[in-house]
Design a protein around this motif. Structure first.
Motif, mmCIF file in Angstrom:
data_model
loop_
_atom_site.group_PDB
_atom_site.id
_atom_site.type_symbol
_atom_site.label_atom_id
_atom_site.label_comp_id
_atom_site.label_asym_id
_atom_site.label_seq_id
_atom_site.Cartn_x
_atom_site.Cartn_y
_atom_site.Cartn_z
ATOM 1 N N GLN A 103 52.223 36.449 48.547
ATOM 2 C CA GLN A 103 52.203 36.902 47.288
ATOM 3 C C GLN A 103 50.951 36.491 46.912
ATOM 4 N N LEU A 104 51.146 35.602 46.090
ATOM 5 C CA LEU A 104 49.961 35.118 45.571
ATOM 6 C C LEU A 104 48.590 35.091 45.765
ATOM 7 N N THR A 105 48.209 34.778 46.620
ATOM 8 C CA THR A 105 47.348 35.576 48.110
ATOM 9 C C THR A 105 46.492 36.745 47.982
ATOM 10 N N MET A 106 47.669 37.670 47.884
ATOM 11 C CA MET A 106 47.359 39.579 47.739
ATOM 12 C C MET A 106 47.185 39.747 46.719
ATOM 13 N N ARG A 107 47.724 38.746 45.514
ATOM 14 C CA ARG A 107 47.306 39.012 44.539
ATOM 15 C C ARG A 107 45.778 38.705 43.319
ATOM 16 N N GLN A 108 45.639 37.429 44.196
ATOM 17 C CA GLN A 108 44.010 37.164 44.002
ATOM 18 C C GLN A 108 43.463 37.879 44.783
ATOM 19 N N SER A 109 43.542 38.477 45.404
ATOM 20 C CA SER A 109 42.110 38.963 46.305
ATOM 21 C C SER A 109 42.501 40.343 45.159
ATOM 22 N N ARG A 110 43.650 41.125 44.977
ATOM 23 C CA ARG A 110 43.659 42.326 43.823
ATOM 24 C C ARG A 110 42.227 42.153 42.994
ATOM 25 N N LEU A 111 43.277 40.544 42.140
ATOM 26 C CA LEU A 111 42.478 40.457 40.835
ATOM 27 C C LEU A 111 41.067 39.834 41.200
ATOM 28 N N LEU A 112 40.400 39.438 41.889
ATOM 29 C CA LEU A 112 38.963 39.165 42.248
ATOM 30 C C LEU A 112 38.261 40.407 42.873
ATOM 31 N N THR A 113 39.342 41.524 43.543
ATOM 32 C CA THR A 113 38.464 42.234 43.434
ATOM 33 C C THR A 113 38.112 43.497 41.777
ATOM 34 N N ASP A 114 39.150 43.516 41.265
ATOM 35 C CA ASP A 114 39.124 43.989 40.015
ATOM 36 C C ASP A 114 37.625 43.134 39.050
ATOM 37 N N LEU A 115 37.622 42.241 39.096
ATOM 38 C CA LEU A 115 36.966 41.216 38.095
ATOM 39 C C LEU A 115 35.092 41.146 39.023
ATOM 40 N N SER A 116 34.722 41.285 40.365
ATOM 41 C CA SER A 116 33.727 42.052 40.714
ATOM 42 C C SER A 116 33.604 43.379 40.266
ATOM 43 N N HIS A 117 34.660 44.531 40.272
ATOM 44 C CA HIS A 117 33.987 45.670 39.768
ATOM 45 C C HIS A 117 34.062 45.647 37.703
#
Length: 495
Positions: A406-420
């Protein structure tokens, strides 16, 4: 508008400096007996019967005893304190709501100096950590329905400690509508101690808005606990009389009369006295006999067991106990699974555990309020125009390794938001790691680092060059520098 905003958002310092050493008194302090040893607690309080003591003591005194001696109440308190013991996240924001990194670091350093002895010339010092402060506030919230804390300064007028003030000793005055002023009742101090000072802070937990005096959220269990205590006392008495096999000794009166002395047989009154005396002798010799001790008797006595066939026969007390336990659980605002009475399936146990964790998270609300006010006051004393913010990580009952996906999925989502650029670097680190980013961490917000390289550019791949046969053997996965990575076709073995 700028002038109006600056006037509204101005922070006004107190008129006088705080008193060194604080003004409030702890629950164990007696100004008339400062040289005497503190009174040790009575370790026989567990013998107190709440069914009778609830008539003489008030609810606040009873809750202190129940927190320590009642198994259900102590289990509920321990569960609340355990689940609510999560990591605090402390930040400092300016008047515009932006996080101030330098002020946050300075505040954390000040808190560290408050929790660790730094002046060893003072001898023994009972310094408490931030986690212990939080646990103490939570305990008082469960015990009193609220908590009072005084920020204590040392002789250098630097913050030194947080002192717990029992709200049971605080009186409130309302000279104006909604303007409450506190005063502490202290033994040996006439008129009490005035707590109308800027360094005293109070927070309540689900307080009745029509009252200023709080009460423990567990106070509704007193009557149920008293009723259960009465049932248990009756059950003990029933078990003593009917629950266990009891020895029965049958004395044959005819044999006694045949062996009666001649002078006694001629007087009827003496006969009764003589028979009663023999019965007393037999009773005294039998009543203390052990089960593994031989009982030697004459033919005038026939020993036996009174209820050997059904020693446990009696009323079914289990339904009464179950009803009282259910009422007790409701009064404790907790789940059956938490206090060890869960009888439903796994799904019900999971739901109950989740609700218990949410209740524990709610307990951190007053803790955040008090600590935020205390730390903001410390910042304002240093001239900072802003406020401290204290939050707690939500309670999670699953182990850390189970949370990794679950933390890995959160990290992936937050990294995408951070990238944008949808979130800032500060927000990313706070949500992922509950702390500020390191000093040398790169600024990644809005850089598009998660986007793939456009086709045709250097380092990219053209769409018409991609086919399923481009890398059928997975040579791109081979270690860099190996022969397989350089090979463009499968070589046949030499003959």
């Amino acid at each position: 508008m700028a002038g109006l905003g600056s006037t509204i958002l101005s922070i006004i310092s107190p008129k006088s400096k705080a008193k060194s050493g604080g003004v409030s008194a702890t629950g164990t302090f007696n100004p008339q007996q400062t040289q005497n040893v503190l009174t040790a607690p009575q370790y026989q309080d567990h013998l107190t019967d709440i069914f009778s003591s609830r008539v003489s003591d008030d609810a606040r005194t009873l809750m202190v005893q129940l927190f320590e001696h009642d198994p259900d109440v102590s289990a509920a308190v321990s569960a609340y304190l355990t689940m609510a013991n999560t990591q605090p996240v402390i930040l400092v924001r300016d008047l515009e709501g932006e996080i101030d990194r330098e002020a946050t670091k300075a505040l954390m350093q000040r808190i560290k100096f408050m929790t660790v002895p730094t002046d060893y010339t003072k001898g023994f010092q009972m310094k408490q950590t931030l986690e212990q402060w939080c646990e103490e506030i939570r305990y008082m919230i469960l015990l009193r329905g609220g908590a009072g804390i005084e920020l204590v300064f040392d002789e250098k007028m630097l913050p030194a400690d947080l002192r717990n003030v029992d709200l049971n000793s605080v009186e409130w005055f309302e000279k104006k509508a909604g303007d409450y002023k506190p005063r502490q009742k202290v033994s040996g101090v006439t008129g009490g101690i005035n707590l109308d000072i800027p360094t005293f802070f109070v927070a309540f937990y689900r307080q009745n808005p029509t009252k200023i005096y709080s009460n423990s959220p567990f106070v509704s269990t007193i009557n149920t606990i008293a009723a259960r205590q009465q049932v248990i006392n009756d059950l003990y008495r029933i078990m003593q009389y009917t629950g266990y096999p009891r020895m029965e000794v049958k004395v044959i009166e005819e044999v006694l009369r045949k062996n009666m002395p001649v002078n006694v047989k001629l007087d009827e009154a003496k006969q009764n006295e003589w028979i009663n005396a023999r019965l007393s002798e037999i009773r005294n010799s039998v009543q203390d006999i052990r089960a593994d001790t031989a009982f030697v008797h004459m033919d005038s006595v026939e020993p036996g067991i009174m209820n050997e066939k059904s020693p446990g026969a009696g009323i079914d007390i289990s339904k009464v106990i179950e009803t009282l336990n259910a009422q007790n659980q409701a009064g404790l605002k907790t789940m059956a699974t938490v206090i060890g009475r869960g009888q439903a399936g796994v799904n019900t146990g999971s739901v109950e555990a989740r609700i218990a964790a949410m209740n524990a998270d709610e307990l951190n609300g007053p803790v955040s309020s008090i600590l935020a006010n205390v730390f903001s006051f410390m910042l304002h004393q240093d001239g900072f125009q802003g406020f401290a913010e204290v939050n707690f990580v939500k309670g999670e009952l699953r182990p850390e390794l189970e949370l990794e996906p679950q933390l890995t999925m959160r990290q992936s989502r937050l990294l995408t938001d951070l990238s944008h650029g949808l979130i800032t670097d500060l927000e990313y680190h706070l949500q992922m790691y509950h702390r500020l980013p390191p000093e040398n961490a790169p600024e990644l917000s809005g850089t598009g680092f998660m986007n793939p390289a456009p086709a045709g550019e250097e380092g990219g791949t053209r769409a018409d060059e991609v086919s399923p046969n481009s890398d059928p053997l997975g040579r791109s996965l081979a270690p860099e520098g190996s022969k397989m990575a350089k090979s463009k076709q499968v070589k046949k073995p030499a003959k």
